[in-house]
Design a protein around this motif. Structure first.
Motif, PDB file in Angstrom:
ATOM      1  N   SER A 114     -36.625 -13.441 -86.040  1.00 47.84           N
ATOM      2  CA  SER A 114     -35.202 -13.781 -86.168  1.00 47.84           C
ATOM      3  C   SER A 114     -34.325 -12.623 -85.716  1.00 47.84           C
ATOM      4  N   THR A 115     -34.738 -11.399 -86.069  1.00 42.81           N
ATOM      5  CA  THR A 115     -33.937 -10.246 -85.658  1.00 42.81           C
ATOM      6  C   THR A 115     -33.878 -10.146 -84.139  1.00 42.81           C
ATOM      7  N   MET A 116     -35.035 -10.331 -83.516  1.00 39.81           N
ATOM      8  CA  MET A 116     -35.074 -10.284 -82.048  1.00 39.81           C
ATOM      9  C   MET A 116     -34.187 -11.384 -81.457  1.00 39.81           C
ATOM     10  N   PHE A 117     -34.240 -12.544 -82.114  1.00 35.56           N
ATOM     11  CA  PHE A 117     -33.443 -13.673 -81.661  1.00 35.56           C
ATOM     12  C   PHE A 117     -31.949 -13.326 -81.753  1.00 35.56           C
ATOM     13  N   PHE A 118     -31.569 -12.703 -82.865  1.00 32.47           N
ATOM     14  CA  PHE A 118     -30.162 -12.324 -83.038  1.00 32.47           C
ATOM     15  C   PHE A 118     -29.750 -11.313 -81.973  1.00 32.47           C
ATOM     16  N   LEU A 119     -30.641 -10.371 -81.683  1.00 31.96           N
ATOM     17  CA  LEU A 119     -30.351  -9.378 -80.648  1.00 31.96           C
ATOM     18  C   LEU A 119     -30.176 -10.073 -79.298  1.00 31.96           C
ATOM     19  N   ALA A 120     -31.043 -11.043 -79.031  1.00 34.00           N
ATOM     20  CA  ALA A 120     -30.933 -11.773 -77.766  1.00 34.00           C
ATOM     21  C   ALA A 120     -29.599 -12.504 -77.694  1.00 34.00           C
ATOM     22  N   ILE A 121     -29.164 -13.069 -78.820  1.00 35.89           N
ATOM     23  CA  ILE A 121     -27.875 -13.762 -78.823  1.00 35.89           C
ATOM     24  C   ILE A 121     -26.733 -12.796 -78.589  1.00 35.89           C
ATOM     25  N   MET A 122     -26.804 -11.619 -79.245  1.00 35.68           N
ATOM     26  CA  MET A 122     -25.748 -10.625 -79.039  1.00 35.68           C
ATOM     27  C   MET A 122     -25.564 -10.332 -77.555  1.00 35.68           C
ATOM     28  N   ILE A 123     -26.696 -10.147 -76.871  1.00 34.40           N
ATOM     29  CA  ILE A 123     -26.591  -9.778 -75.458  1.00 34.40           C
ATOM     30  C   ILE A 123     -26.201 -10.992 -74.620  1.00 34.40           C
ATOM     31  N   SER A 124     -26.887 -12.119 -74.825  1.00 30.39           N
ATOM     32  CA  SER A 124     -26.669 -13.240 -73.916  1.00 30.39           C
ATOM     33  C   SER A 124     -25.280 -13.858 -74.104  1.00 30.39           C
ATOM     34  N   PHE A 125     -24.824 -13.978 -75.354  1.00 29.78           N
ATOM     35  CA  PHE A 125     -23.511 -14.615 -75.546  1.00 29.78           C
ATOM     36  C   PHE A 125     -22.382 -13.756 -74.996  1.00 29.78           C
ATOM     37  N   THR A 126     -22.576 -12.437 -74.952  1.00 34.17           N
ATOM     38  CA  THR A 126     -21.544 -11.594 -74.345  1.00 34.17           C
ATOM     39  C   THR A 126     -21.399 -11.959 -72.868  1.00 34.17           C
ATOM     40  N   PHE A 127     -22.511 -12.435 -72.296  1.00 29.93           N
ATOM     41  CA  PHE A 127     -22.470 -12.788 -70.878  1.00 29.93           C
ATOM     42  C   PHE A 127     -21.725 -14.085 -70.604  1.00 29.93           C
ATOM     43  N   LYS A 183     -46.199  -2.535-114.839  1.00 28.87           N
ATOM     44  CA  LYS A 183     -46.304  -3.496-113.742  1.00 28.87           C
ATOM     45  C   LYS A 183     -47.019  -2.860-112.554  1.00 28.87           C
ATOM     46  N   PRO A 184     -47.885  -3.600-111.872  1.00 29.66           N
ATOM     47  CA  PRO A 184     -48.523  -3.039-110.678  1.00 29.66           C
ATOM     48  C   PRO A 184     -47.478  -2.856-109.570  1.00 29.66           C
ATOM     49  N   VAL A 185     -47.731  -1.873-108.716  1.00 28.14           N
ATOM     50  CA  VAL A 185     -46.800  -1.620-107.612  1.00 28.14           C
ATOM     51  C   VAL A 185     -46.913  -2.751-106.593  1.00 28.14           C
ATOM     52  N   ASP A 186     -45.777  -3.305-106.242  1.00 24.66           N
ATOM     53  CA  ASP A 186     -45.778  -4.404-105.288  1.00 24.66           C
ATOM     54  C   ASP A 186     -45.640  -3.843-103.872  1.00 24.66           C
ATOM     55  N   LYS A 187     -46.797  -3.612-103.237  1.00 23.74           N
ATOM     56  CA  LYS A 187     -46.764  -2.938-101.928  1.00 23.74           C
ATOM     57  C   LYS A 187     -46.110  -3.807-100.868  1.00 23.74           C
ATOM     58  N   THR A 188     -46.383  -5.112-100.935  1.00 24.23           N
ATOM     59  CA  THR A 188     -45.776  -6.005 -99.945  1.00 24.23           C
ATOM     60  C   THR A 188     -44.257  -5.944-100.023  1.00 24.23           C
ATOM     61  N   GLY A 189     -43.739  -5.926-101.256  1.00 24.47           N
ATOM     62  CA  GLY A 189     -42.287  -5.872-101.431  1.00 24.47           C
ATOM     63  C   GLY A 189     -41.705  -4.620-100.804  1.00 24.47           C
ATOM     64  N   ILE A 190     -42.366  -3.483-101.034  1.00 21.88           N
ATOM     65  CA  ILE A 190     -41.864  -2.227-100.469  1.00 21.88           C
ATOM     66  C   ILE A 190     -41.855  -2.321 -98.945  1.00 21.88           C
ATOM     67  N   LYS A 191     -42.920  -2.941 -98.408  1.00 27.40           N
ATOM     68  CA  LYS A 191     -42.983  -3.061 -96.950  1.00 27.40           C
ATOM     69  C   LYS A 191     -41.870  -3.970 -96.427  1.00 27.40           C
ATOM     70  N   ILE A 192     -41.609  -5.067 -97.144  1.00 29.33           N
ATOM     71  CA  ILE A 192     -40.527  -5.956 -96.707  1.00 29.33           C
ATOM     72  C   ILE A 192     -39.218  -5.187 -96.661  1.00 29.33           C
ATOM     73  N   GLY A 193     -38.966  -4.402 -97.717  1.00 29.76           N
ATOM     74  CA  GLY A 193     -37.743  -3.606 -97.747  1.00 29.76           C
ATOM     75  C   GLY A 193     -37.657  -2.683 -96.547  1.00 29.76           C
ATOM     76  N   MET A 194     -38.775  -2.021 -96.217  1.00 33.38           N
ATOM     77  CA  MET A 194     -38.765  -1.088 -95.089  1.00 33.38           C
ATOM     78  C   MET A 194     -38.510  -1.830 -93.784  1.00 33.38           C
ATOM     79  N   TRP A 195     -39.174  -2.965 -93.629  1.00 39.11           N
ATOM     80  CA  TRP A 195     -38.962  -3.720 -92.388  1.00 39.11           C
ATOM     81  C   TRP A 195     -37.512  -4.133 -92.243  1.00 39.11           C
ATOM     82  N   ILE A 196     -36.892  -4.565 -93.339  1.00 35.47           N
ATOM     83  CA  ILE A 196     -35.485  -4.960 -93.256  1.00 35.47           C
ATOM     84  C   ILE A 196     -34.642  -3.781 -92.795  1.00 35.47           C
ATOM     85  N   PHE A 197     -34.979  -2.594 -93.311  1.00 35.21           N
ATOM     86  CA  PHE A 197     -34.241  -1.415 -92.872  1.00 35.21           C
ATOM     87  C   PHE A 197     -34.443  -1.201 -91.369  1.00 35.21           C
TER      88      PHE A 197
END
Lengths: 95, 543, 198
Positions: free
Chosen positions: A76-89, C3-17
């Motif tokens: 989804s993030t990649m998709f949003f990035l693609a939209i940012m670029i393509s819609f500007t065009f 509570k056990p550490v939720d490793k998947t949750g931490i990874k999701i947070g990092m990916w969002i960042f």
């Protein structure tokens, strides 16, 4: 959480194989840049870059072994990035 | 429910902290919600009076209370504070922090320390804005949009102010990150996606917009600072740049940002309406889907702020068309709320009255948005008072009133005390009447051609401006009345029950105010979050 | 708090960042795409002024460091502490090499009078000015991220040495690694876009 997550281990050998692939692709993209392909220059460079990025994402960043949440949200993030670029065009390409 | 359990006010988290430290170093999402509440109160009241000063200035022709330069800085300050320090953080940071974990049966957010960090970023951002006010050459006079080339060339304190906005954006983004992870990983066992309360759903949709859109404006602000210090020329046509791209980048965030502002408000209304109709919300799934649809479609329409900027006709056409799509999910929500009330057994309370006002004002705001989204009429009213009135109908009439509704709805839960209804009603009615008086004249002024952000105007606009100013005083009086009433409740100390309204979501199943880990017993998840059969049975028994 | 550490949750947070970082650079890529569309010839001309050998070496340096970071995670999973320490030290070293090469690259450009507001750029083609403006902005921001990534790796290294990062609990190392890979990922696109569009 109920499901016990199994950590995925990648062997040194496998990671080195990926690295080798990345180095080869870098060589390809640099080598190809000495030849003029006309309007294909940019698509070729971007295609190689995307292949390299895919390798890094799938194996170095373990995305291949992640759950659906990370996979879907990444796409989804990649998709949003693609939209940012393509819609500007819509504007830039038709001025 | 027994009262032997201590509320979170008595139990610091982490344990052992005392006095002011129990607040400033806390990881407790409830304390952090309240800390946001006080900060936001401060900014809201400040910006409210700045807005009043602006309208007072406009009440008569010529200089009334301030010079033109001060006027420019004041409307910028009003906009920056309202957008970045009130409307965007208000509902997610205060009520989201406080109630999102409770609504999904969790004891805190996923990253409690990051949550504290976000609060500090929020305070630092606010602090930078204050410094920008007093340091150097004064507060920016660019308007909150910081359009180039003026923002690059003006002498005023633009760099410091956009730094403040950058930090505030980071705070908002990290809050979103926290919420998404919390909703994914911390729902109590048995709560599937379709059992999540609608307020939490709306925050989830909002959080994704916060995560994906905020960095765009961050980089845009970085570019302004770079231009101001290094003069690279990325937006300067003489140097090969394109100033329109600034507007594209800016609205790529700032249009989705209006959905960051309104979606949580819609979530609040979706909680309040079923409770006081004693009836399951009409179209739960429809509301969930429309929240996500608004979040997605809202990210595709940014250039409808730029019809008159000189961008291509094709993009005017495309973005105008897409803009109309956003109206569909929005209308789905309005229809759902009204259908929920149909044949419900309505119990009138201040939060419900505020929600009804919200629906009315927001609908007007939304419909006038279509006037602006259609390229033809927009060219007539672009950058006039019509636009000002439109977005105040959505931001103030919408998010603002949803914020007041949330305050009145959850006040007894947060503080364990009930406020006076009569004074609340008077405040609400005063604010609503004032609101209509304040903004309807602006629609007319805009159609007649009075531009926005102008310090002075032609004589034919004087009546309208005078009326608008008069309405402004009524609004502020009404809002202050509501706030004073809420504050008086601390003195009157009328104790509130755990469930004063007859709500069905999890926050009403625990004591008011909640204990430090929220739940004493394992929370029981209903198959359907808005099942009122028990509430109705209970009230029948009491009779 | 058992509570056990939720490793998947931490990874999701990092990916969002990481998503937010991607979009941060994304804004600059929007500018790149538009200005490339507007001034294609100048961009080719600008690309020829950059040294693609330096660029290629830097790409290899980052790729190798990405590999060693990934390998350090495998090492930690196998409880091979010394391996992990050496892999991390090597990665941080690669980061330094990258920055040093970058420093010489920028220095060479400055010597040729190619920097924001230089006479050559002000008097030359507007497109060339935009090309170099973007070049400095993007590689500058990327360099900043390299530094942040190195700091994160350094913190992980210290935690590994202190036995705070172990086979049971290595979220900090994993997240620093993800960040480092992201820095690499962005460079994978920056390299062809600036050095190879000829």
């Amino acid at each position: 959480m109920s499901e016990h997550e199994v950590e995925h281990q990648l062997s040194y050998g496998f990671l080195a194989l990926i690295l080798a692939g990345l180095i080869v692709l870098t060589g390809v993209t640099v080598g190809v840049s000495y030849i003029d392909w006309g309007f294909l220059n940019v698509p070729i460079a971007l295609f190689v870059a995307s292949s390299k990025a895919t390798l890094v994402l799938l194996f170095f960043m373990h995305i291949k072994y992640e759950g659906l949440v990370i996979k879907v949200s990444f796409i989804s993030t990649m998709f949003f990035l693609a939209i940012m670029i393509s819609f500007t065009f819509w504007d830039v390409a038709f001025r | 429910m027994t009262t032997e359990h201590q509320s979170f006010y008595e139990t610091p988290a982490p344990a052992g902290l005392t006095g002011i430290k129990a607040w400033l170093l806390t990881h407790d999402h409830k304390r952090l919600g309240l800390m946001y509440l006080w900060a936001v109160f401060f900014w809201l009241i400040l910006a409210l009076f700045l807005g009043l000063a602006l309208r007072t200035e406009l009440m008569s022709i010529g200089e009334t209370i301030m010079s033109a330069e001060v006027y420019n800085a004041t409307f910028t300050l009003h906009g920056v504070i309202m957008i970045f320090l009130f409307v965007i953080p208000a509902i997610p940071a205060i009520f989201g922090n406080f109630f999102l974990p409770i609504q999904i049966g969790a004891d805190d957010v996923f990253f409690p320390r990051l949550n504290l960090f976000s609060w500090y970023l929020f305070m630092i951002g606010g602090f930078f804005a204050v410094i920008a006010l007093f340091a150097g050459d004064g507060f920016p006079d660019t308007g909150w949009t910081f359009y180039v080339p003026f923002s690059v060339s003006t002498e005023s304190n633009v760099s410091l102010t956009v730094t403040a906005a950058f930090i505030l954006g980071m705070s908002s983004m990290l809050t979103g990150l926290n919420f998404v992870t919390t909703v994914h990983r911390m729902r109590v066992k048995g709560m599937g996606w379709m059992q999540i309360p609608l307020f939490t759903w709306s925050l989830y949709a909002t959080a994704w917009v916060q995560i994906l859109a905020t960095p765009v404006v961050s980089i845009t602000f970085v570019l302004i600072i770079l231009e101001r210090f290094l003069n690279i020329g990325l937006f300067d046509p003489d140097k090969g740049g394109d100033p329109l791209l600034y507007q594209h980048l800016f609205w790529m965030y700032s249009h989705p940002a209006v959905y960051i502002m309104i979606l949580p408000g819609m979530g609040v209304i979706s909680e309040i309406i079923p409770v006081f109709s004693r009836k399951a919300i009409f179209g739960y799934k429809g509301i969930v889907v429309s929240s996500m649809a608004i979040a997605i479609a809202g990210s595709l329409v940014w250039a409808h702020h730029m019809y008159t900027s000189g961008m291509s006709d094709v993009s005017v056409f495309v973005f105008s068309l897409l803009t109309f799509l956003v109206a569909i999910p929005t209308a789905v929500k309005v229809f759902s709320w009204i259908s929920t009330m149909y044949k419900g057994s309505i119990l009138m309370t201040p939060p419900l009255l505020l929600s009804l006002v919200f629906i009315y004002l927001f609908t007007v705001g939304g419909l006038t948005g279509l006037v602006l989204g259609a390229a033809g009429p927009d060219i007539h009213v672009h950058d006039t008072q019509f636009v000002v009135s439109h977005f105040h109908f959505t931001m103030f009439g919408g998010t603002g009133f949803a914020f007041f509704a949330a305050l009145h709805f959850w006040w007894p839960k947060m503080f364990g005390i009930m406020y006076n209804f009569k004074r609340a009603y008077i405040g609400i009615i005063l604010a609503t009447i004032g609101f209509i008086f304040h903004y309807i004249p602006m629609f007319i002024l805009g159609m007649q051609g009075m531009p926005r952000r102008y310090y002075d105007y032609l004589p034919q606009f004087e009546t309208g401006n005078f009326l608008a100013g008069f309405g402004g005083y009524l609004v502020v009086a009404g809002v202050m009345m509501m706030f004073i009433n809420l504050f008086l409740s601390f003195r009157e100390k009328v104790e509130a029950a755990a469930d004063p309204w007859g709500g069905t979501t999890l926050e009403w199943s625990i004591p008011s105010p909640p204990p430090v880990h929220n739940f004493i017993d394992e929370p029981v998840v209903k198959d359907y979050p808005y099942d009122f059969s028990e509430v109705i049975m209970r009230s029948k028994k009491e009779k | 708090m058992d509570k056990p550490v939720d490793k998947t949750g931490i990874k999701i947070g990092m990916w969002i960042f990481l998503y937010s970082e991607i979009i941060l650079f994304g804004g600059l890529f929007v500018l790149y795409a538009v200005y490339f569309h507007m001034h294609p010839e100048s961009f080719v001309e600008g690309g020829l002024k950059l040294d693609r050998i330096f660029g290629a070496i830097n790409t290899l340096v980052l790729l190798v460091s990405s590999f060693t970071v990934a390998a350090s995670i495998t090492a930690i999973q196998r409880s091979k502490k010394m391996h992990a320490i050496w892999f991390l030290l090597f990665s941080i070293g690669c980061g330094c090499v990258f920055l040093i090469i970058k420093y010489f690259e920028w220095g060479a450009k400055f010597a040729k009078d190619l920097y924001p507001n230089s006479d050559t750029l002000l008097d030359g083609e507007p497109g060339l000015n935009v090309f170099f403006g973007l070049y400095y902005t993007i590689t500058g921001l990327h360099g900043l991220h390299v530094i942040i990534g190195m700091v994160l790796l350094l913190i992980s290294l210290i935690l590994v040495i202190k036995n705070k990062v172990t086979a049971e609990r290595y979220a900090m190392l994993e997240n620093s690694g993800l960040y480092w890979h992201l820095v690499d990922l962005i460079w994978i696109f920056v390299f062809p876009l600036f050095y190879l569009v000829l």
